[in-house]
Enzyme design. Structure first.
Site, short mmCIF file in Angstrom:
data_model
loop_
_atom_site.label_atom_id
_atom_site.label_comp_id
_atom_site.label_asym_id
_atom_site.label_seq_id
_atom_site.Cartn_x
_atom_site.Cartn_y
_atom_site.Cartn_z
CG ASP A 16 -1.99 0.92 1.17
OD1 ASP A 16 -1.38 2.01 0.54
OD2 ASP A 16 -2.75 0.71 1.81
CB VAL A 39 -3.22 5.41 -5.98
CG1 VAL A 39 -3.29 6.16 -7.05
CG2 VAL A 39 -2.33 5.03 -4.78
CG ASP A 40 -6.06 11.28 -6.59
OD1 ASP A 40 -5.80 11.23 -5.76
OD2 ASP A 40 -6.75 11.90 -7.68
P1 ADP Z 1 -5.35 5.72 -13.00
O1 ADP Z 1 -6.61 5.79 -12.82
O2 ADP Z 1 -4.09 6.24 -13.35
O3 ADP Z 1 -5.94 4.20 -13.77
P2 ADP Z 1 -5.81 4.10 -10.35
O4 ADP Z 1 -5.83 3.91 -8.89
O5 ADP Z 1 -7.18 3.81 -10.73
O6 ADP Z 1 -4.88 5.00 -11.01
O7 ADP Z 1 -5.16 2.47 -10.51
C1 ADP Z 1 -3.57 2.11 -10.44
C2 ADP Z 1 -3.52 1.38 -9.41
O8 ADP Z 1 -3.30 2.08 -8.45
C3 ADP Z 1 -4.12 0.05 -9.71
O9 ADP Z 1 -3.26 -1.11 -9.88
C4 ADP Z 1 -4.87 -0.15 -8.43
O10 ADP Z 1 -4.99 -1.38 -8.01
C5 ADP Z 1 -3.63 0.65 -7.70
N1 ADP Z 1 -3.73 1.45 -6.00
C6 ADP Z 1 -4.64 1.43 -5.33
N2 ADP Z 1 -5.20 1.73 -4.25
C7 ADP Z 1 -3.70 1.60 -3.72
C8 ADP Z 1 -2.77 2.19 -2.87
N3 ADP Z 1 -2.81 2.15 -1.54
N4 ADP Z 1 -1.28 1.95 -2.78
C9 ADP Z 1 -0.52 1.23 -3.81
N5 ADP Z 1 -1.97 0.81 -5.44
C10 ADP Z 1 -2.82 0.93 -5.42
#
Ligand code: ADP
Length: 181
Positions: A16, A39-40
């Site tokens: 994470d 992730v945002d």
């Molecule tokens: P994008 O809009 O750029 O595709 P997303 O957040 O939808 O971004 O997804 C990008 C990646 O981040 C995905 O592989 C998702 O599983 C991952 N992700 C989501 N939450 C976390 C986290 N807390 N830490 C690391 N990676 C994460």
């Protein structure tokens, strides 16, 4: 999995990104910089309102963040001191410059980290969630961009990819194994 690239250690881990003890974490943001899902959302939830305050100030000054660019804010209450917000490409079949924009998102983020004097930076898998970039191709582009930048010489000691599931980690491990040392 680890690989030494010039002076920098490149590391792939499952985890994470909000829990990483690094100088900067990269956020896969959207152009509004106003938070979102994936992730945002996780970064804003864990880091608190100070991050969004700075994002608002940045948008007032420069407007929306174009895909492939990157800007830095405080890390708020994250273990990381800084968040570097970048915008990856939305996948539209691959013929609309997506690989170039994805590479630029990684390289511009590395530049912001270097400008801030960071020694370590953590990346998520940009564009492979809501933005729909095919995972294997995104992993290859991401690693190629980072490795090319680090080979030219960087003060960073560690670049860590923090992959959120076994599937994503496996895709990055496969891509790194296929890239010649
Ligand atoms: P994008 O809009 O750029 O595709 P997303 O957040 O939808 O971004 O997804 C990008 C990646 O981040 C995905 O592989 C998702 O599983 C991952 N992700 C989501 N939450 C976390 C986290 N807390 N830490 C690391 N990676 C994460």
């Amino acid at each position: 999995m680890e690989r030494q690239v010039g002076n920098t250690k490149l590391v792939l881990v499952r985890g994470d990104i909000t829990r990483q003890k690094v100088d900067a974490v990269v956020n896969a943001a959207n152009p509004s910089l106003m938070g979102g899902g994936g992730v945002d959302g996780a970064i804003h939830r864990a880091g608190g309102p100070a991050i969004l305050d700075e994002c608002r100030r940045i948008v007032k000054e420069i407007g929306r963040l174009a895909p492939g660019n990157a800007v830095a804010t405080t890390g708020g209450c994250l273990p990381a001191s800084h968040v570097i917000h970048t915008v990856g490409p939305i996948w539209k079949g691959g013929g609309r410059g997506e690989p170039q924009v994805l590479k630029s998102a990684y390289v511009e983020s590395l530049k912001r980290a270097e400008e801030l004097g960071c020694r370590s930076v953590a990346f998520p898998s940009i564009s492979t969630g809501a933005y729909g970039y095919p995972l294997g191709e995104a992993a290859r582009e991401a690693l190629e961009a980072v490795i090319t930048h680090l080979e030219a010489g960087s003060p960073l000691e560690e670049v860590r990819f923090v992959l959120f599931s076994d599937t994503v980690l496996a895709a990055y491990e496969t891509a790194l194994t296929r890239l010649k040392p």
